[in-house]
Design a protein around this motif. Structure first.
Motif, PDB file in Angstrom:
ATOM      1  N   HIS A 150       0.822  -1.269   0.079  1.00  0.00           N
ATOM      2  CA  HIS A 150      -0.033  -0.083   0.104  1.00  0.00           C
ATOM      3  C   HIS A 150       0.918   1.310  -0.058  1.00  0.00           C
ATOM      4  N   ASP A 168     -12.535  -5.826  -2.973  1.00  0.00           N
ATOM      5  CA  ASP A 168     -13.543  -5.533  -1.885  1.00  0.00           C
ATOM      6  C   ASP A 168     -12.774  -4.509  -1.199  1.00  0.00           C
ATOM      7  N   GLU A 169     -11.491  -4.890  -0.522  1.00  0.00           N
ATOM      8  CA  GLU A 169     -10.843  -4.168   0.646  1.00  0.00           C
ATOM      9  C   GLU A 169     -10.466  -2.694   0.063  1.00  0.00           C
ATOM     10  N   LYS A 170     -10.269  -2.602  -1.285  1.00  0.00           N
ATOM     11  CA  LYS A 170     -10.053  -1.204  -1.722  1.00  0.00           C
ATOM     12  C   LYS A 170     -11.341  -0.501  -1.858  1.00  0.00           C
ATOM     13  N   GLN A 171     -12.459  -1.358  -2.341  1.00  0.00           N
ATOM     14  CA  GLN A 171     -13.651  -0.652  -2.332  1.00  0.00           C
ATOM     15  C   GLN A 171     -13.990   0.088  -1.228  1.00  0.00           C
ATOM     16  N   GLU A 172     -13.746  -0.905   0.034  1.00  0.00           N
ATOM     17  CA  GLU A 172     -14.149  -0.140   1.251  1.00  0.00           C
ATOM     18  C   GLU A 172     -13.344   1.320   1.489  1.00  0.00           C
ATOM     19  N   ARG A 173     -12.079   0.909   1.129  1.00  0.00           N
ATOM     20  CA  ARG A 173     -11.445   2.199   1.634  1.00  0.00           C
ATOM     21  C   ARG A 173     -11.758   3.439   1.052  1.00  0.00           C
ATOM     22  N   SER A 200      -7.239  -6.373  -7.116  1.00  0.00           N
ATOM     23  CA  SER A 200      -6.516  -6.280  -5.631  1.00  0.00           C
ATOM     24  C   SER A 200      -5.272  -5.922  -5.706  1.00  0.00           C
ATOM     25  N   GLU A 237      -6.561   5.614  -1.766  1.00  0.00           N
ATOM     26  CA  GLU A 237      -7.006   4.675  -0.572  1.00  0.00           C
ATOM     27  C   GLU A 237      -6.760   5.409   0.827  1.00  0.00           C
TER      28      GLU A 237
END
Lengths: 290, 387
Positions: free
Chosen positions: B248, B290-295, B372, B386
């Motif tokens: 990241h 999904d993890e990136k979507q949330e951020r 991802s 992000e």
């Protein structure tokens, strides 16, 4: 093919041999030229006055010890006293000159401070003033304060030697990485200790060279001592040699004079022999990646 | 206990008046140096808490201020403003010798006239330690570094690697609160550097102290550090664990600086479709993980033109996707680096070397990537969206 090769290599070997012979011959001539005066001095100091007055000969005179005895015990000049005086002055001023010049050079090289360049230029400017010019004022001062016949008066001014300082600074620039000073600081050393224990040993070759130069020039110095030293027991060797010229003609002994000169150059040669060992190359090699 | 705390540290080198007038450089940048009225700014707004026994690596390109920062911690450079604490004690005006730190220099800086033993014993001698104590500590450190056989030698009789060991030995012999290392491996050849890197990892386990390590080599940074501080132009770009920095990166610079070969960048569009973020790039469209979507949602990121970053190892050869033409193929042993031209831009991908004959040059290929592994950076601020 092989025959041609071997004849070519024989020719090259012969050429190399001739070149070597020529080189050694050239070096031999140079050595002979350098040693000529020393050999002549040694020969002359072995001759009696009458032998010296006579025809020139390269034979050993056989009066060496007699001349040595006469010179050493000459009541009017007292050469042992003169040599002690000269040695005190020359050795002390050589030590003081090199130490303080190295210290000044270290200060200018390592530290950053205001007017650093101006100070450096000032020291360099002093180098341009002939010693004879400043000598007038210095001698007047010495007489006004009643400081004549003091040996330390010949030693102390050596502390300010711009030429030695400049040499030391140039040497430091080429051998002393600032990281080494910083490493010593982090190791806990005080600034003065860094100079004495880390920097000075690295400067050994430069110190040795300058010690030899300072010693020789101070040992041979006639100008200032002749003006400042008036008492017989304070005289240095050059003054005594000069005095021989004005000695009584009837007692004039050339053999003794040559012995005087031989004695006068001995300490200089001794100092050179001792210090030249310290002039070794690559004293800092291995300290930092170069 | 040996915590090091830096609070808003700044370093400005005063510009000499004469030069300032000549260059007329008030308030602008020349190269990567920022020059203000005060002078040349080398480090700015540097704040960092280093925990006890932590291994911190300062990494960045030449002139980024990493060595200056280390030298300020050592006390070799004055701190212009900000505060430095070692073990809670204010250290700004404390002399280097009183900070109880040790430092290893890039060029070893050994004392050439002293033997290895004397080099290592010097700091203890100054502390007036007893002869027995000095001997015990020097031999202990020599044992750790495997230099016992060289104790009587002078530095000039040692090889580069051995000299660097002696330099490290000199530093660890008095058990400092913090061990500072300024590019200690830069002067060694590649093989020795790898070997010494492993040695430093082992050393760290044995001596257990706080390390601050400066390097421009990202491999050293990634392998040695508990945390990495990436610097550029005197500013901290990111402070994180090596994995975090790699996975990241906080901005375009960090993304490009960490990782070999460096990350590929594309001009792309960030789109919102049915509440999900997608990146459209060179005809391909990929939904972010999904993890990136949330951020991104948490940051309320809007649709915009972005710079898309994908690491070479994350770009895959596919049937369709970003079209490119292979221009260079480099066999690296276990893998192959392919240099492609994608719409006039150079792109590098890594493929396994086992598959195929390797005759890729000139072939037209298509690239795809997983959502991802995509990093989206703002065009305006160059920051990772992000964050």
């Amino acid at each position: 093919m092989t025959i041609a090769n071997s004849s070519r290599s024989r020719k090259a070997k012969a050429q190399l041999f001739i070149l070597r012979v020529l080189a050694y011959l050239f070096i031999g001539i140079l050595v002979a030229m350098c040693l000529f005066f020393f050999v002549m001095l040694l020969l002359m100091s072995s001759k009696s006055n009458s032998q010296l007055q006579g025809a020139f000969s390269l034979k050993w005179g056989g009066h060496f010890l007699e001349n040595l005895h006469n010179a050493w015990n000459d009541a009017s000049t007292n050469i042992p006293r003169g040599m002690v005086n000269s040695f005190i002055v020359a050795m002390s001023s050589a030590l003081i000159t090199t130490y303080f010049s190295a210290l000044t050079a270290y200060g200018i090289h390592v530290y950053e401070f205001r007017f650093k360049r101006a100070i450096f230029t000032f020291i360099m400017a002093i180098m341009m003033i002939p010693a004879q010019v400043s000598a007038v004022g210095f001698i007047q001062l010495a007489y006004k304060f009643g400081l004549t016949n003091k040996l330390w008066l010949l030693i102390l001014p050596g502390m300010a030697a711009p030429v030695v300082f400049f040499y030391m600074k140039q040497y430091l620039e080429s051998v002393l990485p600032l990281e080494m000073v910083e490493a010593a600081r982090i190791d806990g050393s005080s600034e003065f200790r860094i100079f004495n224990e880390v920097v000075l040993p690295i400067m050994k070759p430069a110190v040795a060279v300058q010690m030899i130069f300072s010693f020789v020039s101070s040992w041979n110095n006639y100008f200032m001592p002749s003006l400042l030293l008036t008492k017989p027991e304070k005289r240095t060797v050059p003054i005594m040699i000069a005095m021989l010229r004005s000695a009584d003609y009837s007692k004039f002994d050339m053999g003794k004079v040559f012995m005087f000169i031989l004695l006068a150059i001995l300490p200089v040669m001794l100092v050179y022999a001792v210090l030249s060992k310290s002039i070794i190359k690559g004293v800092t090699s291995g300290s930092v990646k170069g | 206990m040996s915590e090091v705390k830096l609070v808003n540290i700044k370093k400005v080198y005063p510009v000499i008046e004469r030069n300032k007038n000549k260059k007329n450089v008030n308030g602008h940048r020349t190269g990567n140096l920022q020059i203000t009225d005060e002078g040349v700014v080398a480090v700015q707004e540097f704040s960092l808490d280093i925990a006890d026994k932590e291994f911190i690596v300062l990494v960045g390109p030449s002139g980024c201020g990493k060595s200056t920062t280390l030298r300020m911690v050592a006390g070799l450079e004055e701190i212009t403003s900000g505060e430095l604490y070692i073990d809670g004690e204010y250290m700004n005006d404390v002399a280097p010798k009183d900070r109880d730190i040790a430092m290893v220099f890039q060029n070893y800086a050994l004392y050439p006239h002293m033997t290895v033993y004397q080099n290592m014993a010097y700091s203890l001698k100054i502390q007036k330690a007893s002869r027995e104590e000095i001997d015990r500590k020097v031999r202990e450190a020599a044992e750790i570094l495997d230099i016992t056989d060289y104790l009587d030698r002078k530095p000039k009789e040692l090889s580069g690697g051995q000299r660097q060991r002696v330099a490290i030995g000199r530093a660890i012999v008095r058990h400092p609160k913090a061990l500072l290392m300024d590019e200690p491996l830069s002067n060694l050849d590649a093989k020795l550097r790898n070997q010494m890197r492993a040695e430093i990892i082992k050393l760290r386990e044995r001596i257990n102290t706080t390390f601050i390590y400066v390097t421009h080599d990202q491999t050293e940074a990634m392998t040695l550090g508990d945390r990495i501080v990436v610097m550029k132009d005197g500013y901290i770009q990111q402070i994180a664990t090596p994995q975090e920095v790699f996975d990241h990166p906080s901005n375009l610079f960090v993304a490009g600086f960490i990782g070999t070969p460096q990350m590929n960048f594309f001009d792309a569009e960030l789109k919102l479709r049915d509440g999900d973020y997608w990146v459209d790039v060179e005809g391909a469209s990929v939904r972010l993980a999904d993890e990136k979507q949330e951020r991104l949602k948490a940051n309320h990121v809007e649709e915009q033109a972005v710079t898309l970053g994908v690491r070479p190892e994350h770009l895959l050869l596919a049937d369709k996707g970003i079209a490119g033409k292979v221009t260079v193929s480099e066999l690296m042993g276990s893998s192959r680096h392919l240099h492609l031209t994608v719409h006039g831009k150079d792109v590098i991908i890594i493929v396994p070397s086992t598959g195929g004959s390797g005759n890729y040059i000139g072939s037209e290929v298509a690239l795809s990537f997983d959502g991802s592994n995509a990093h989206v950076f703002s065009k305006a601020t160059e920051k990772n969206l992000e964050y």
